[in-house]
Design an enzyme around this catalytic site. Structure first.
Site, PDB file in Angstrom:
ATOM      1  N   HIS A 131      -3.981   5.355  -2.385  1.00  0.00           N
ATOM      2  CA  HIS A 131      -4.066   6.800  -2.604  1.00  0.00           C
ATOM      3  C   HIS A 131      -2.698   7.478  -2.599  1.00  0.00           C
ATOM      4  CE1 HIS A 131      -4.128   7.160   1.934  1.00  0.00           C
ATOM      5  NE2 HIS A 131      -3.462   8.273   1.653  1.00  0.00           N
ATOM      6  N   ASP A 161      -7.851   0.368  -0.275  1.00  0.00           N
ATOM      7  CA  ASP A 161      -6.838   1.422  -0.286  1.00  0.00           C
ATOM      8  C   ASP A 161      -5.431   0.847  -0.126  1.00  0.00           C
ATOM      9  OD1 ASP A 161      -5.884   4.011  -0.570  1.00  0.00           O
ATOM     10  OD2 ASP A 161      -5.927   4.418   1.583  1.00  0.00           O
ATOM     11  N   GLY A 258       1.684  12.175   5.165  1.00  0.00           N
ATOM     12  CA  GLY A 258       3.017  11.637   4.894  1.00  0.00           C
ATOM     13  C   GLY A 258       3.217  10.289   5.555  1.00  0.00           C
ATOM     14  N   ASN A 259       2.397   9.981   6.583  1.00  0.00           N
ATOM     15  CA  ASN A 259       2.438   8.670   7.234  1.00  0.00           C
ATOM     16  C   ASN A 259       1.696   7.608   6.426  1.00  0.00           C
ATOM     17  OD1 ASN A 259       2.723  10.078  10.366  1.00  0.00           O
ATOM     18  ND2 ASN A 259       3.766   8.143   9.939  1.00  0.00           N
ATOM     19  N   SER A 260       0.914   8.022   5.438  1.00  0.00           N
ATOM     20  CA  SER A 260       0.145   7.066   4.645  1.00  0.00           C
ATOM     21  C   SER A 260       1.025   5.968   4.089  1.00  0.00           C
ATOM     22  CB  SER A 260      -0.535   7.772   3.465  1.00  0.00           C
ATOM     23  OG  SER A 260      -1.860   8.068   3.758  1.00  0.00           O
ATOM     24  N   GLY A 316     -23.352 -12.731  -1.974  1.00  0.00           N
ATOM     25  CA  GLY A 316     -24.506 -12.654  -2.865  1.00  0.00           C
ATOM     26  C   GLY A 316     -25.740 -12.107  -2.195  1.00  0.00           C
ATOM     27  N   VAL A 317     -25.538 -11.140  -1.286  1.00  0.00           N
ATOM     28  CA  VAL A 317     -26.683 -10.482  -0.647  1.00  0.00           C
ATOM     29  C   VAL A 317     -26.381  -8.992  -0.573  1.00  0.00           C
ATOM     30  CG1 VAL A 317     -27.245 -12.503   0.761  1.00  0.00           C
ATOM     31  CG2 VAL A 317     -25.797 -10.700   1.730  1.00  0.00           C
TER      32      VAL A 317
END
Length: 516
Positions: A131, A161, A258-260, A316-317
């Site tokens: 993001h 992300d 801003g820490n992202s 596959g469930v």
């Protein structure tokens, strides 16, 4: 009661290391090296230890901060008016008004946002959040020693992300990759990043919890029937699929917009998480921060580097948390935690292993499953063809099953765009890998790269060039590698890119893209 919002940490805005020197012995980092391998070469050749020993009897943050800060970068992204408004509107709809800007007039000038990234390879690879760079026209990097670069997007994974970007540089300082499985609740950690444009900020706290699923990654998706574990049956009667893979490390270290994409490290200076989100009434720090565990991130980043996209295996469930099923005599179980299997994918790994609808997954690799994130993160670390051991409650008794994961169909999308070779590459909004000889034979071509990822809002998305297509020429120049793409896109005539190739069915195409 006022609802706490969950907020992604992109901020919209208008030295020497304690363990040794930056100068490194001359060496080569092979293209096929994993990030762990590159780090081993780096630390060995620089005679640096892989961790820091604190003084006896006390916690010492200074050495960890000195080791990590040089490798955390400041990311500034620039958006066209359309892309930025779309991104900002989406974030405001999801998380409310983060910065008191609701109702302000939209500006026609390009907008900017900021975030953080962590250098994980001396040859310029940087991990950040999807993001942070999604839909960006330009990605500017400022290192801790105030050098400036333009970054290229290598690939992204919206389901976790995460994004891998790269700058053209060598001998960069890096952060040592740790083991997030070893992190313990109550352990001291540091968050390093650039909150509110305050570059190179270090804050301290503890690990508050592990394995948190907060429902912030992977929005409800109308375009596909499949989540990371197989399609949901009876979809019209059931909730829409959420594709996010979450098993966050929760911390009370102060992190803010801003820490992202910044670093969550232990007191040894080892990277254990990538900061991604906060829970807050206001959009700013209130004591609840969330980081993507590095053990999950390593798998995703190595896949992106090697294949251009993430290779994710499926059990596959389709399942839900047991507590969402409610109490029913038909369950025939006294379990209070686990994952209730509500459908089995025909031909999937779960069916082949003997799993059945109504089974309750209680353990994965011998570890108790309390919620979906306990299983999701384990599976997300594996490749198609890998095996995983599940313990299942059926009819009141437990059985063990070994499931071989099946490959998913890659449909990964995100975005970027604009000028110079690097910026134009980002504008294409796609990732590539060279064609194999078998693919050359299949498509009857002598050269080419395969499209492994298409990012929404980019040129390839606009031109409807899908994953699996082969690009043979750009601007009439043969293409065999990303380096060839960089050369070709700098030879633009009349502001146009001419892209020639074959679609997934082998049909020839030539598309023109007019640059603004």
């Amino acid at each position: 009661m006022k609802r706490i919002g969950l907020t992604l940490l992109t901020a919209f805005v208008g030295g020497a290391m304690a363990l040794g020197t930056y100068k490194v012995i001359e060496k080569k980092y092979a293209d096929n090296m994993s990030f762990d391998d590159k780090q081993n070469v780096y630390f060995a050749s620089n005679h640096l230890s892989s961790g820091i020993t604190s003084s006896a009897g006390e916690v010492d943050f200074t050495q960890a901060a000195a080791a990590v800060t040089p490798a955390v970068v400041y990311i500034k992204t620039t958006y066209s008016n359309t892309a930025q408004n779309s991104q900002q509107d989406r974030l405001q709809q999801m998380f409310g008004d983060m910065f008191g800007q609701r109702g302000t007039p939209r500006q026609m000038a390009p907008q900017m946002a900021s975030g953080s990234g962590v250098i994980i390879s001396p040859d310029g690879y940087i991990v950040t959040n999807n993001h942070v760079v999604a839909k960006a026209d330009k990605i500017d990097i400022t290192t801790n020693d105030h050098r400036h670069f333009t970054a290229k997007v290598i690939g992204t994974d919206p389901n976790t992300d995460l994004a891998l970007i790269k700058i053209d540089a060598t001998d960069l300082p890096i952060v040592k990759l740790g083991n997030s499985d070893d992190a313990k609740v109550g352990e001291w950690v540091l968050a390093v990043g650039n909150p509110f444009n305050l570059t190179s900020t270090v804050t301290a706290g503890i690990v508050s919890a592990k394995g948190r699923g907060i429902g912030i990654i992977g929005q409800e998706d109308d375009s596909q029937d499949e989540n990371p574990f197989g399609p949901t049956s009876r979809r019209s009667q059931e909730p829409k699929v959420k594709t996010g893979i979450e098993s966050f490390i929760q911390t009370d270290a102060a992190i803010n917009p801003g820490n992202s994409g910044g670093a969550l490290v232990n007191t040894k200076g080892e990277l254990i998480g990538i900061n991604s989100a906060i829970a807050s009434h206001t959009g700013s720090y209130e004591g609840y921060g969330f980081a993507i565990p590095i053990n999950l991130a390593k798998k995703v980043l190595n896949d992106i580097k090697k294949y251009g996209a993430v290779k994710r295996g499926l059990i596959g469930v389709s399942f839900v948390d047991l507590n969402e099923v409610g109490s029913s005599p038909d369950l025939k179980t006294d379990k209070t935690n686990g994952l209730y299997i509500r459908s089995i994918v025909p031909g999937g790994g779960g069916e082949a292993a003997g799993l059945k609808e109504g089974d309750i997954i209680t353990k994965v690799e011998g570890v108790t499953v309390y919620e979906s994130s306990d299983l999701q993160e384990r599976v997300a670390r594996l490749q198609p063809g890998d095996k995983i051991n599940l313990t299942v409650s059926r009819g009141g008794s437990e059985k063990n099953f070994t499931v071989m994961l099946k490959a998913e169909t890659p449909v990964v999308r995100t975005a970027v765009n604009n000028r110079s070779a690097t910026e134009l590459y980002n504008k294409m909004g796609a990732s590539f890998m060279p064609v194999t000889q078998a693919q050359k034979n299949k498509f009857h071509v002598n050269s080419g790269v395969v499209v492994t990822q298409v990012r929404e809002g980019g040129m390839f998305s606009d031109l409807d060039i899908p994953v699996g297509s082969v690009i043979t020429e750009i601007n009439r120049q043969p293409i065999n590698s990303v380096a060839d793409i960089d050369k070709a896109i700098t030879s633009i005539r009349d502001g146009q890119l001419i892209i020639t190739g074959r679609d997934v069915d082998g049909r020839s195409f030539t598309n023109r893209f007019v640059l603004n």
